[in-house]
Scaffold this motif. Structure first.
Motif, PDB file in Angstrom:
ATOM      1  N   GLY A  16      -7.812  54.164  17.076  1.00 15.86           N
ATOM      2  CA  GLY A  16      -7.833  55.558  16.664  1.00 15.86           C
ATOM      3  C   GLY A  16      -6.510  56.279  16.802  1.00 15.86           C
ATOM      4  N   ALA A  17      -5.557  55.668  17.466  1.00 11.91           N
ATOM      5  CA  ALA A  17      -4.262  56.315  17.672  1.00 11.91           C
ATOM      6  C   ALA A  17      -3.423  56.292  16.394  1.00 11.91           C
ATOM      7  N   THR A  18      -2.439  57.156  16.367  1.00  8.84           N
ATOM      8  CA  THR A  18      -1.426  57.143  15.314  1.00  8.84           C
ATOM      9  C   THR A  18      -0.150  56.541  15.890  1.00  8.84           C
ATOM     10  N   VAL A  19       0.453  55.643  15.148  1.00 10.36           N
ATOM     11  CA  VAL A  19       1.656  54.973  15.636  1.00 10.36           C
ATOM     12  C   VAL A  19       2.692  54.936  14.513  1.00 10.36           C
ATOM     13  N   ALA A  20       3.940  55.066  14.902  1.00 11.39           N
ATOM     14  CA  ALA A  20       5.024  55.066  13.908  1.00 11.39           C
ATOM     15  C   ALA A  20       6.067  54.027  14.269  1.00 11.39           C
ATOM     16  N   PHE A  21       6.540  53.318  13.256  1.00  6.76           N
ATOM     17  CA  PHE A  21       7.604  52.335  13.420  1.00  6.76           C
ATOM     18  C   PHE A  21       8.815  52.796  12.625  1.00  6.76           C
ATOM     19  N   ASN A  22       9.978  52.522  13.171  1.00  9.00           N
ATOM     20  CA  ASN A  22      11.213  52.888  12.487  1.00  9.00           C
ATOM     21  C   ASN A  22      12.075  51.675  12.233  1.00  9.00           C
ATOM     22  N   CYS A  23      12.934  51.821  11.267  1.00 12.41           N
ATOM     23  CA  CYS A  23      13.809  50.728  10.869  1.00 12.41           C
ATOM     24  C   CYS A  23      15.091  51.341  10.305  1.00 12.41           C
ATOM     25  N   THR A  24      16.219  50.749  10.611  1.00 15.60           N
ATOM     26  CA  THR A  24      17.473  51.184   9.995  1.00 15.60           C
ATOM     27  C   THR A  24      18.108  50.005   9.280  1.00 15.60           C
ATOM     28  N   TYR A  25      18.841  50.296   8.225  1.00 16.69           N
ATOM     29  CA  TYR A  25      19.519  49.240   7.471  1.00 16.69           C
ATOM     30  C   TYR A  25      20.978  49.639   7.280  1.00 16.69           C
ATOM     31  N   SER A  26      21.843  48.650   7.159  1.00 19.35           N
ATOM     32  CA  SER A  26      23.281  48.926   7.156  1.00 19.35           C
ATOM     33  C   SER A  26      23.912  48.894   5.766  1.00 19.35           C
ATOM     34  N   ASN A  27      23.266  48.242   4.802  1.00 15.74           N
ATOM     35  CA  ASN A  27      23.853  48.105   3.478  1.00 15.74           C
ATOM     36  C   ASN A  27      23.455  49.292   2.604  1.00 15.74           C
ATOM     37  N   SER A  28      24.401  50.187   2.385  1.00 15.13           N
ATOM     38  CA  SER A  28      24.085  51.398   1.627  1.00 15.13           C
ATOM     39  C   SER A  28      23.780  51.106   0.160  1.00 15.13           C
ATOM     40  N   ALA A  29      24.111  49.904  -0.318  1.00  9.61           N
ATOM     41  CA  ALA A  29      23.832  49.536  -1.712  1.00  9.61           C
ATOM     42  C   ALA A  29      22.417  48.984  -1.891  1.00  9.61           C
ATOM     43  N   SER A  30      21.648  48.905  -0.823  1.00  5.25           N
ATOM     44  CA  SER A  30      20.289  48.377  -0.905  1.00  5.25           C
ATOM     45  C   SER A  30      19.467  49.183  -1.895  1.00  5.25           C
ATOM     46  N   GLN A  31      18.655  48.466  -2.674  1.00  2.00           N
ATOM     47  CA  GLN A  31      17.959  49.096  -3.794  1.00  2.00           C
ATOM     48  C   GLN A  31      16.478  49.299  -3.576  1.00  2.00           C
ATOM     49  N   SER A  32      15.855  48.423  -2.832  1.00  3.42           N
ATOM     50  CA  SER A  32      14.408  48.549  -2.659  1.00  3.42           C
ATOM     51  C   SER A  32      14.016  48.116  -1.251  1.00  3.42           C
ATOM     52  N   PHE A  33      12.848  48.620  -0.849  1.00  2.00           N
ATOM     53  CA  PHE A  33      12.481  48.551   0.562  1.00  2.00           C
ATOM     54  C   PHE A  33      10.989  48.281   0.678  1.00  2.00           C
TER      55      PHE A  33
END
Lengths: 111, 115
Positions: A16-33
């Motif tokens: 029943g809890a709400t949980v959040a995951f985070n992610c960072t990426y280094s390539n600014s040219a990345s197109q899709s996720f």
């Protein structure tokens, strides 16, 4: 520095809890996720794509912030069946579909 | 429709032995990939193919060779296995129509131990 970085967890939450995951990426040219889900000793499976406008699929919401090169996944009303490892995945687009995978964030949902 | 299948599921090799991992897909996909997954490393691309008869190197190709003689099959070979090649190997395929949005579908994996 890894091209895609995630907090490995584990995140231990009650049902029943709400949980959040985070992610960072280094390539600014990345197109899709993407967010992929991987159960223990199983293959990764696509959970959802992530769009700049944010997108929702049932209890799951994904957000992308291109300026900060940051991706998030929010899971509401956690179920026992949500227990898995969540992989943040970025298409670095070098002329073919080159996916770069984070090491994953492990989620454990308990009764 | 089986999707992506891999053979074998498990294998134990001695250092210096050779073996071939077979990947098959029945979705008529153009692109196929071989990854390895190690603890703390995430999945890393070994080799890939953008069509029948084509192969290319990924991020960690050393010690591996591949062949794609038929569109539905992608073979990964280890010529002389080393303990550093102990890993879980995943094959994947994608349609190839849109490299930005195509979904990669993964096989169940092969767990390889090299002693």
């Amino acid at each position: 520095r890894k091209e895609v970085e995630q907090d490995p967890g584990p995140f231990n939450v009650p049902e029943g809890a709400t949980v959040a995951f985070n992610c960072t990426y280094s390539n600014s040219a990345s197109q899709s996720f993407f967010w992929y889900r991987q159960d223990c000793r199983k293959e990764p499976k696509l959970l959802m794509s992530v769009y700049s406008s944010g997108n929702e699929d049932g209890r799951f919401t994904a957000q992308l912030n291109r300026a900060s090169q940051y991706i998030s996944l929010l899971i509401r009303d956690s179920k026992l069946s949500d227990s898995a490892t969540y992989l943040c995945v970025v298409n670095s687009d070098t002329g073919f579909q080159k996916l770069v995978f984070g090491t994953g964030t492990r989620l454990l949902v308990s009764p | 429709n089986a999707g992506v299948t891999q053979t074998p599921k498990f294998r134990v090799l001695k250092t210096g032995q050779s073996m071939t991992l077979l990947c098959a897909q029945d979705m008529n996909h153009e692109y196929m990939y071989w990854y390895r997954q190690d603890p703390g490393m995430g999945l890393r691309l070994i080799h890939y193919s953008v069509g029948e008869g084509t192969t290319a190197k990924g991020e960690v190709p050393d010690g591996y060779n591949v062949s794609r003689l038929k569109k539905q099959n992608f073979l990964l070979g280890l010529e002389s296995a080393a303990p550093s090649q102990t890993s879980v190997y995943f094959c994947a395929s994608s349609g190839g129509s849109d490299r930005f949005t195509d979904t990669q579908y993964f096989g169940p994996g092969t767990r390889l131990t090299v002693l």
